[in-house]
Write a protein that holds these residues in place. Sequence first.
Motif, PDB file in Angstrom:
ATOM      1  N   GLN A   1     -16.017  46.640  32.536  1.00  0.00           N
ATOM      2  CA  GLN A   1     -15.347  47.839  33.053  1.00  0.00           C
ATOM      3  C   GLN A   1     -15.829  48.226  34.448  1.00  0.00           C
ATOM      4  O   GLN A   1     -15.047  48.639  35.286  1.00  0.00           O
ATOM      5  N   PHE A   2     -17.140  48.144  34.653  1.00  0.00           N
ATOM      6  CA  PHE A   2     -17.692  48.712  35.890  1.00  0.00           C
ATOM      7  C   PHE A   2     -18.274  47.682  36.855  1.00  0.00           C
ATOM      8  O   PHE A   2     -18.440  47.967  38.041  1.00  0.00           O
ATOM      9  N   GLY A   3     -18.626  46.502  36.330  1.00  0.00           N
ATOM     10  CA  GLY A   3     -19.341  45.509  37.137  1.00  0.00           C
ATOM     11  C   GLY A   3     -18.665  45.176  38.459  1.00  0.00           C
ATOM     12  O   GLY A   3     -19.288  45.293  39.529  1.00  0.00           O
ATOM     13  N   PRO A   4     -17.387  44.754  38.451  1.00  0.00           N
ATOM     14  CA  PRO A   4     -16.760  44.346  39.716  1.00  0.00           C
ATOM     15  C   PRO A   4     -16.736  45.461  40.771  1.00  0.00           C
ATOM     16  O   PRO A   4     -17.062  45.216  41.936  1.00  0.00           O
ATOM     17  N   ALA A   5     -16.391  46.673  40.354  1.00  0.00           N
ATOM     18  CA  ALA A   5     -16.325  47.788  41.327  1.00  0.00           C
ATOM     19  C   ALA A   5     -17.715  48.103  41.871  1.00  0.00           C
ATOM     20  O   ALA A   5     -17.890  48.379  43.067  1.00  0.00           O
ATOM     21  N   LEU A   6     -18.716  48.055  40.993  1.00  0.00           N
ATOM     22  CA  LEU A   6     -20.078  48.364  41.450  1.00  0.00           C
ATOM     23  C   LEU A   6     -20.600  47.274  42.385  1.00  0.00           C
ATOM     24  O   LEU A   6     -21.256  47.562  43.388  1.00  0.00           O
ATOM     25  N   CYS A   7     -20.271  46.014  42.059  1.00  0.00           N
ATOM     26  CA  CYS A   7     -20.710  44.898  42.922  1.00  0.00           C
ATOM     27  C   CYS A   7     -20.134  45.040  44.316  1.00  0.00           C
ATOM     28  O   CYS A   7     -20.831  44.877  45.317  1.00  0.00           O
ATOM     29  N   ARG A   8     -18.836  45.334  44.376  1.00  0.00           N
ATOM     30  CA  ARG A   8     -18.190  45.491  45.682  1.00  0.00           C
ATOM     31  C   ARG A   8     -18.857  46.638  46.462  1.00  0.00           C
ATOM     32  O   ARG A   8     -19.154  46.514  47.657  1.00  0.00           O
ATOM     33  N   ALA A   9     -19.102  47.735  45.761  1.00  0.00           N
ATOM     34  CA  ALA A   9     -19.700  48.889  46.433  1.00  0.00           C
ATOM     35  C   ALA A   9     -21.101  48.560  46.955  1.00  0.00           C
ATOM     36  O   ALA A   9     -21.472  48.967  48.063  1.00  0.00           O
ATOM     37  N   VAL A  10     -21.861  47.822  46.175  1.00  0.00           N
ATOM     38  CA  VAL A  10     -23.205  47.438  46.629  1.00  0.00           C
ATOM     39  C   VAL A  10     -23.098  46.544  47.862  1.00  0.00           C
ATOM     40  O   VAL A  10     -23.843  46.718  48.842  1.00  0.00           O
ATOM     41  N   GLN A  11     -22.127  45.615  47.846  1.00  0.00           N
ATOM     42  CA  GLN A  11     -21.929  44.741  49.023  1.00  0.00           C
ATOM     43  C   GLN A  11     -21.597  45.566  50.263  1.00  0.00           C
ATOM     44  O   GLN A  11     -22.119  45.332  51.350  1.00  0.00           O
ATOM     45  N   ARG A  12     -20.708  46.544  50.078  1.00  0.00           N
ATOM     46  CA  ARG A  12     -20.309  47.372  51.228  1.00  0.00           C
ATOM     47  C   ARG A  12     -21.493  48.184  51.751  1.00  0.00           C
ATOM     48  O   ARG A  12     -21.677  48.342  52.955  1.00  0.00           O
ATOM     49  N   ARG A  13     -22.295  48.685  50.869  1.00  0.00           N
ATOM     50  CA  ARG A  13     -23.499  49.434  51.285  1.00  0.00           C
ATOM     51  C   ARG A  13     -24.418  48.532  52.086  1.00  0.00           C
ATOM     52  O   ARG A  13     -24.959  48.918  53.113  1.00  0.00           O
ATOM     53  N   THR A  14     -24.599  47.328  51.557  1.00  0.00           N
ATOM     54  CA  THR A  14     -25.527  46.405  52.204  1.00  0.00           C
ATOM     55  C   THR A  14     -25.053  46.066  53.613  1.00  0.00           C
ATOM     56  O   THR A  14     -25.851  46.054  54.560  1.00  0.00           O
ATOM     57  N   SER A  15     -23.737  45.837  53.775  1.00  0.00           N
ATOM     58  CA  SER A  15     -23.276  45.488  55.126  1.00  0.00           C
ATOM     59  C   SER A  15     -23.424  46.694  56.064  1.00  0.00           C
ATOM     60  O   SER A  15     -23.727  46.520  57.247  1.00  0.00           O
ATOM     61  N   LEU A  16     -23.256  47.895  55.548  1.00  0.00           N
ATOM     62  CA  LEU A  16     -23.420  49.070  56.421  1.00  0.00           C
ATOM     63  C   LEU A  16     -24.872  49.284  56.841  1.00  0.00           C
ATOM     64  O   LEU A  16     -25.141  49.839  57.905  1.00  0.00           O
TER      65      LEU A  16
ATOM     66  N   ARG B   1     -27.176  76.770  46.838  1.00  0.00           N
ATOM     67  CA  ARG B   1     -27.733  75.522  47.390  1.00  0.00           C
ATOM     68  C   ARG B   1     -28.107  74.610  46.235  1.00  0.00           C
ATOM     69  O   ARG B   1     -28.637  75.074  45.229  1.00  0.00           O
ATOM     70  N   THR B   2     -27.812  73.325  46.389  1.00  0.00           N
ATOM     71  CA  THR B   2     -28.278  72.366  45.397  1.00  0.00           C
ATOM     72  C   THR B   2     -28.440  71.004  46.065  1.00  0.00           C
ATOM     73  O   THR B   2     -28.317  70.865  47.277  1.00  0.00           O
ATOM     74  N   GLY B   3     -28.712  70.017  45.273  1.00  0.00           N
ATOM     75  CA  GLY B   3     -28.895  68.657  45.793  1.00  0.00           C
ATOM     76  C   GLY B   3     -29.388  67.780  44.663  1.00  0.00           C
ATOM     77  O   GLY B   3     -29.413  68.196  43.509  1.00  0.00           O
ATOM     78  N   GLY B   4     -29.737  66.576  44.989  1.00  0.00           N
ATOM     79  CA  GLY B   4     -30.232  65.681  43.947  1.00  0.00           C
ATOM     80  C   GLY B   4     -30.102  64.247  44.394  1.00  0.00           C
ATOM     81  O   GLY B   4     -29.663  63.964  45.506  1.00  0.00           O
ATOM     82  N   ALA B   5     -30.496  63.355  43.507  1.00  0.00           N
ATOM     83  CA  ALA B   5     -30.502  61.929  43.834  1.00  0.00           C
ATOM     84  C   ALA B   5     -29.329  61.229  43.165  1.00  0.00           C
ATOM     85  O   ALA B   5     -28.929  61.580  42.052  1.00  0.00           O
ATOM     86  N   ILE B   6     -28.790  60.238  43.864  1.00  0.00           N
ATOM     87  CA  ILE B   6     -27.692  59.431  43.326  1.00  0.00           C
ATOM     88  C   ILE B   6     -28.130  57.966  43.350  1.00  0.00           C
ATOM     89  O   ILE B   6     -28.494  57.451  44.411  1.00  0.00           O
ATOM     90  N   PRO B   7     -28.122  57.285  42.190  1.00  0.00           N
ATOM     91  CA  PRO B   7     -28.509  55.871  42.195  1.00  0.00           C
ATOM     92  C   PRO B   7     -27.458  55.030  42.916  1.00  0.00           C
ATOM     93  O   PRO B   7     -26.262  55.209  42.690  1.00  0.00           O
ATOM     94  N   VAL B   8     -27.902  54.107  43.759  1.00  0.00           N
ATOM     95  CA  VAL B   8     -26.944  53.322  44.544  1.00  0.00           C
ATOM     96  C   VAL B   8     -27.206  51.815  44.450  1.00  0.00           C
ATOM     97  O   VAL B   8     -26.681  51.041  45.249  1.00  0.00           O
ATOM     98  N   GLY B   9     -27.994  51.419  43.482  1.00  0.00           N
ATOM     99  CA  GLY B   9     -28.345  49.994  43.380  1.00  0.00           C
ATOM    100  C   GLY B   9     -27.383  49.194  42.521  1.00  0.00           C
ATOM    101  O   GLY B   9     -27.485  47.973  42.440  1.00  0.00           O
ATOM    102  N   GLY B  10     -26.454  49.881  41.849  1.00  0.00           N
ATOM    103  CA  GLY B  10     -25.525  49.185  40.962  1.00  0.00           C
ATOM    104  C   GLY B  10     -26.090  49.013  39.565  1.00  0.00           C
ATOM    105  O   GLY B  10     -27.224  49.412  39.261  1.00  0.00           O
ATOM    106  N   LEU B  11     -25.274  48.387  38.751  1.00  0.00           N
ATOM    107  CA  LEU B  11     -25.572  48.257  37.321  1.00  0.00           C
ATOM    108  C   LEU B  11     -26.838  47.447  37.074  1.00  0.00           C
ATOM    109  O   LEU B  11     -27.041  46.399  37.670  1.00  0.00           O
ATOM    110  N   ARG B  12     -27.679  47.947  36.188  1.00  0.00           N
ATOM    111  CA  ARG B  12     -28.837  47.131  35.808  1.00  0.00           C
ATOM    112  C   ARG B  12     -28.765  46.787  34.329  1.00  0.00           C
ATOM    113  O   ARG B  12     -27.896  47.286  33.605  1.00  0.00           O
ATOM    114  N   SER B  13     -29.660  45.958  33.911  1.00  0.00           N
ATOM    115  CA  SER B  13     -29.660  45.477  32.536  1.00  0.00           C
ATOM    116  C   SER B  13     -29.727  46.674  31.568  1.00  0.00           C
ATOM    117  O   SER B  13     -30.561  47.560  31.736  1.00  0.00           O
TER     118      SER B  13
END
Length: 353
Positions: free
Chosen positions: A310-325, A239-251
Amino acid sequence: MTAQKVDVLIVGAGPAGAAAARAAAAKGLQVLCVDRRAQIGVPVQCAEFVPMPLLRTVHETQSRVQDVSGMLTVLPSGLQHHSVFPGIMIDRGRFDHGLADLAQAAGAVVKTRTSFVDWDGQCARIKLASGELQDIEPQLLIAADGPHSPVAECIGLAHQPVVYTRQYTVSLCYDYADTDIFLSDAFPGGYGWLFPRGPVANLGLGADKRFEDNLKKPLEELHQQMVERGIVGSEVLGRTGGAIPVGGLRSMIHGRVLLCGDAAGLTHPITGAGIPAAVISGDAAGVAAADYLGGDSDALESYEEDMQDQFGPALCRAVQRRTSLEAVWRKPAAQEDQVMRSAWIAFDEYFAA
Ligand SMILES: Cc1cc2nc3c(=O)[nH]c(=O)nc-3n(C[C@H](O)[C@H](O)[C@H](O)COP(=O)(O)OP(=O)(O)OC[C@H]3O[C@@H](n4cnc5c(N)ncnc54)[C@H](O)[C@@H]3O)c2cc1C
């Protein structure tokens, strides 16, 4: 207390920290990397899937367990969608340990059972395995200390939003070459997964605690369904688990502090994949540290720009999709295949403007 001077202090010896330590030490810096864990990579808190581009690191760390060729996405109606999704299932404990070994081979000092306690802008205070406190005066501090980053907290950054996960290791009844993804209102803010790993599988789920704070029940139900379908065994082997950050890239740059990996919010907010970004950003942070201390005054800003590119556009899209869900969880719309398709990477709708 006399402070020990080092070029770079790295907090965290996960994939980001070990990659940073290796890169900075390989460039000739004096590197101290500390981790509060007793053993690097233990306990494993991971579904252990990495995409093909990480193959070189997987080879270097001898952590490959099996290849994966596809992704089977199961929609709320039960409809299944198969996509090509090549990747590798790894032994994450061996992967992390191997990366730390490579950092040490490059000349970094890696200390376990050593916790970061505080940072006053000049000196970091760490707590050694003996319980003693020690001050470290680094020229640069790299925060590679995961989703809850104590370093980020020390410099006044807000906590990142996270999704919580729960995972069982179970036996697999036959060879399996796909990752299975379950999209359902039973896993609001996340999804269920079955990732094959040789004779066993990692069966887990993630959910946003605002919508579901009992992860045990949906995981037991998912497990039961898999047992009934003859895919996995009934015994829970781990058994395991943990936290995954989902807010996207920060400064990522704060004075002499650089953030990388989960601490920087580089994990994909929809899939939860963070190992590649951790290795890439850690490596880049180590190189940037060396360049900066070698006289390139733009190196830290360039590091942040590079990660944004490298990561900004993909993370932005993912954050948008999360928000709409977020507007549909626990509502009838969350049972609609079309709604889920627009928020999962296997479907064209996800990439639509
Ligand atoms: C259940 C689960 C499944 C996942 N599955 C996948 C997957 O299949 N594929 C994928 O790509 N990603 C996956 N991820 C995400 C992935 O594990 C992370 O993105 C990755 O570990 C980030 O690496 P990191 O080095 O930034 O942080 P971490 O791996 O979290 O390392 C941070 C390190 O910092 C140390 N630390 C923290 N605080 C201190 C302190 N005060 N002092 C000293 N040390 C400290 C910790 O002990 C830890 O070793 C999963 C995550 C979870 C929770």
